[in-house]
Scaffold this motif. Structure first.
Motif, mmCIF file in Angstrom:
data_model
loop_
_atom_site.group_PDB
_atom_site.id
_atom_site.type_symbol
_atom_site.label_atom_id
_atom_site.label_comp_id
_atom_site.label_asym_id
_atom_site.label_seq_id
_atom_site.Cartn_x
_atom_site.Cartn_y
_atom_site.Cartn_z
ATOM 1 N N UNK A 1 0.718 -1.419 0.140
ATOM 2 C CA UNK A 1 -0.073 0.078 0.044
ATOM 3 C C UNK A 1 0.844 1.308 0.100
ATOM 4 N N UNK A 2 0.179 2.405 -0.635
ATOM 5 C CA UNK A 2 1.264 3.566 -0.510
ATOM 6 C C UNK A 2 0.025 4.636 -0.347
ATOM 7 N N UNK A 3 0.526 5.794 0.208
ATOM 8 C CA UNK A 3 -0.104 7.161 0.435
ATOM 9 C C UNK A 3 -0.108 7.659 -0.891
ATOM 10 N N UNK A 4 -1.349 8.550 -1.375
ATOM 11 C CA UNK A 4 -0.937 9.213 -2.796
ATOM 12 C C UNK A 4 -2.181 10.312 -2.690
ATOM 13 N N UNK A 5 -1.770 11.406 -3.088
ATOM 14 C CA UNK A 5 -2.515 12.779 -3.075
ATOM 15 C C UNK A 5 -3.440 12.430 -4.425
ATOM 16 N N UNK A 6 -4.715 12.470 -4.225
ATOM 17 C CA UNK A 6 -5.883 12.454 -5.279
ATOM 18 C C UNK A 6 -6.861 13.399 -5.131
ATOM 19 N N UNK A 7 -7.447 13.971 -6.509
ATOM 20 C CA UNK A 7 -8.497 14.919 -6.411
ATOM 21 C C UNK A 7 -9.570 14.074 -7.403
ATOM 22 N N UNK A 8 -10.735 14.253 -6.844
ATOM 23 C CA UNK A 8 -11.916 13.673 -7.345
ATOM 24 C C UNK A 8 -12.587 14.640 -8.584
ATOM 25 N N UNK A 9 -12.182 15.829 -8.397
ATOM 26 C CA UNK A 9 -12.986 16.918 -9.186
ATOM 27 C C UNK A 9 -12.065 18.015 -9.023
ATOM 28 N N UNK A 10 -12.044 19.035 -10.193
ATOM 29 C CA UNK A 10 -11.146 20.271 -9.971
ATOM 30 C C UNK A 10 -11.619 21.068 -9.344
ATOM 31 N N UNK A 11 -10.633 21.973 -8.788
ATOM 32 C CA UNK A 11 -10.957 23.144 -7.798
ATOM 33 C C UNK A 11 -9.989 23.436 -7.064
ATOM 34 N N UNK A 12 -9.952 24.030 -5.902
ATOM 35 C CA UNK A 12 -8.987 24.520 -5.139
ATOM 36 C C UNK A 12 -8.131 23.490 -4.487
ATOM 37 N N UNK A 13 -6.945 24.032 -3.672
ATOM 38 C CA UNK A 13 -6.227 23.045 -2.967
ATOM 39 C C UNK A 13 -6.973 21.945 -1.981
ATOM 40 N N UNK A 14 -8.195 22.540 -1.584
ATOM 41 C CA UNK A 14 -8.917 21.677 -0.598
ATOM 42 C C UNK A 14 -9.601 20.232 -1.349
ATOM 43 N N UNK A 15 -9.453 20.389 -2.484
ATOM 44 C CA UNK A 15 -9.727 19.101 -3.208
ATOM 45 C C UNK A 15 -8.944 17.783 -3.122
ATOM 46 N N UNK A 16 -7.485 18.306 -2.685
ATOM 47 C CA UNK A 16 -6.540 17.292 -2.588
ATOM 48 C C UNK A 16 -6.737 16.573 -1.493
ATOM 49 N N UNK B 1 9.189 2.495 -8.129
ATOM 50 C CA UNK B 1 10.023 3.295 -7.364
ATOM 51 C C UNK B 1 9.473 3.873 -6.022
ATOM 52 N N UNK B 2 10.322 3.898 -4.924
ATOM 53 C CA UNK B 2 9.963 4.231 -3.751
ATOM 54 C C UNK B 2 10.570 5.609 -3.638
ATOM 55 N N UNK C 1 11.894 11.785 -6.722
ATOM 56 C CA UNK C 1 13.394 10.855 -6.830
ATOM 57 C C UNK C 1 13.094 9.875 -5.741
ATOM 58 N N UNK C 2 14.096 8.901 -5.980
ATOM 59 C CA UNK C 2 13.870 7.692 -4.796
ATOM 60 C C UNK C 2 14.805 6.555 -5.310
ATOM 61 N N UNK C 3 14.403 5.350 -4.925
ATOM 62 C CA UNK C 3 14.987 4.134 -4.965
ATOM 63 C C UNK C 3 14.237 3.370 -5.855
ATOM 64 N N UNK C 4 14.924 2.654 -6.940
ATOM 65 C CA UNK C 4 14.079 1.745 -7.869
ATOM 66 C C UNK C 4 13.855 0.507 -7.143
ATOM 67 N N UNK C 5 12.730 0.037 -7.035
ATOM 68 C CA UNK C 5 12.498 -1.278 -6.340
ATOM 69 C C UNK C 5 12.379 -2.616 -7.209
ATOM 70 N N UNK C 6 11.817 -2.201 -8.471
ATOM 71 C CA UNK C 6 11.702 -3.436 -9.174
ATOM 72 C C UNK C 6 11.463 -2.789 -10.673
ATOM 73 N N UNK C 7 11.992 -3.818 -11.772
ATOM 74 C CA UNK C 7 11.878 -3.304 -12.929
ATOM 75 C C UNK C 7 11.043 -4.332 -13.660
ATOM 76 N N UNK D 1 4.131 7.754 -1.810
ATOM 77 C CA UNK D 1 5.279 7.126 -1.430
ATOM 78 C C UNK D 1 6.008 6.202 -2.148
ATOM 79 N N UNK D 2 5.228 5.335 -2.970
ATOM 80 C CA UNK D 2 5.504 4.401 -3.798
ATOM 81 C C UNK D 2 4.513 4.375 -5.049
ATOM 82 N N UNK D 3 5.421 4.273 -6.471
ATOM 83 C CA UNK D 3 4.394 4.023 -7.648
ATOM 84 C C UNK D 3 5.013 3.198 -8.416
ATOM 85 N N UNK D 4 4.131 2.502 -9.415
ATOM 86 C CA UNK D 4 4.525 2.078 -10.679
ATOM 87 C C UNK D 4 4.263 2.891 -11.646
ATOM 88 N N UNK D 5 5.167 3.258 -12.696
ATOM 89 C CA UNK D 5 5.234 4.195 -13.590
ATOM 90 C C UNK D 5 6.161 3.774 -14.819
#
Length: 327
Positions: free
Chosen positions: A1-16, A33-34, A65-71, A96-100
């Protein structure tokens, strides 16, 4: 699991909002990458507000920036354990972590720390393509005048230093005396506080009435008209942002009456469409940083939990240099 910042609709900073997401294994052409740090950029604001329309729900962030965990299969330029940094589509670096996709992820030289890596990729590669790849007729040579708006921002401070290394006479604008002093300290030859002075008149004065060869403008609506009037005949207006709002439609005929001007709207992601281009540009940036010609200034750090405050500060133009989110 990872924390991620998401918005569900466009708007101000409070949408994050911070949400928990499942992170899987990388597929072909991808990495996991972590992150150690994440960069904050105006493009994040454009995507949040809807100026740049993207499907919802949307995870934000274009740089980290971070450390590659898997390729995944087919990735040969990175290995697990590598230090890495990137500016890349699609958005999603506020986590925190994503696949990209691996294409725009570069190995980070040991001499560059993670905070700097997160702060420099999108802004540094932007300065690189502007000064090295977005040139007026006849190119740029030592002694030429260029006008750079928002010279005390993240891209601007890098551009001031790089222009000095190239021998260019960069005229930088900013909205306060303190920001002008910062731009001057980082290599701007001349500075203009546009809150106090008419930058068009000052540019004419500085250049002896000749104008500049190129204007680099990330401000947009508020600076557009006068910027055109700062150019020499056959000069180049290089727009690369909309901090004050998008430029309204204009009649192409005015470019003729103002001196047969050229206009281009640039984006970084047109320049990094291949692994080879990305690496070549990154190598140029890394060399400028490790060689001491360009120092990356990080003036604001916000924990991920304070991402709303970070966006508010950026939009209020209360930031200088680069801003990062810490994890």
């Amino acid at each position: 699991m990872s924390r991620a910042v998401q918005i569900d609709q466009n708007g101000g900073p409070e949408q994050m909002k911070i949400v928990d997401v499942q992170v899987g294994e990388p597929g072909p052409g991808q990495i996991r990458i972590r992150h150690k740090a994440v960069g904050l950029n105006f493009i994040d604001v454009y995507q949040r507000t809807g100026l740049y329309q993207l499907p919802m729900p949307l995870k934000l962030g274009m740089e980290g920036s971070g450390i590659v965990e898997a390729v995944g299969e087919g990735v040969t330029h990175l290995r697990p354990g590598d230090r890495a940094a990137y500016a890349s589509q699609p958005p999603g670096s506020y986590c925190d972590v994503r696949v990209m996709p691996a294409m725009n992820v570069c190995k980070l030289p040991d001499a560059i720390d993670f905070d700097t890596g997160a702060a420099m990729m999108l802004k540094g590669l932007t300065a690189q393509y502007l000064l090295r790849r977005t040139s007026p007729q006849g190119g740029l040579k030592a002694g030429d005048y260029v006008l750079f708006h928002a010279a005390a921002g993240g891209v601007g401070l890098i551009a001031c230093q790089w222009a000095r290394a190239l021998g260019l006479q960069l005229i930088g604008t900013a909205g306060s005396d303190a920001k002008c002093a910062l731009a001057k300290e980082h290599g701007a030859t001349h500075v203009i506080n546009y809150a106090k002075e008419d930058f068009k008149e000052r540019v004419k004065e500085i250049t002896g009435g000749k104008g500049v060869k190129v204007v680099y403008d990330s401000v947009g609506k508020d600076t557009w008209e006068k910027s055109l009037d700062c150019l020499q005949p056959l000069g180049l207006m290089a727009s690369f942002g909309n901090a004050s709002g998008p430029v309204p439609p204009f009649a192409p005929g005015i470019l003729g009456t103002k001196g047969s001007l050229y206009v281009t709207r640039q984006t970084l992601f047109s320049h990094i469409t291949s692994r080879e281009n990305t690496q070549a540009m990154a190598d140029d940036l890394f060399a400028a940083v490790t060689g001491g010609q360009v120092k990356i200034r990080i003036d604001q750090r916000f924990p991920l939990e304070q991402v709303q405050d970070a966006h508010r500060a950026l939009e209020a133009r209360k930031t200088t240099g680069s801003t990062i989110l810490t994890l």
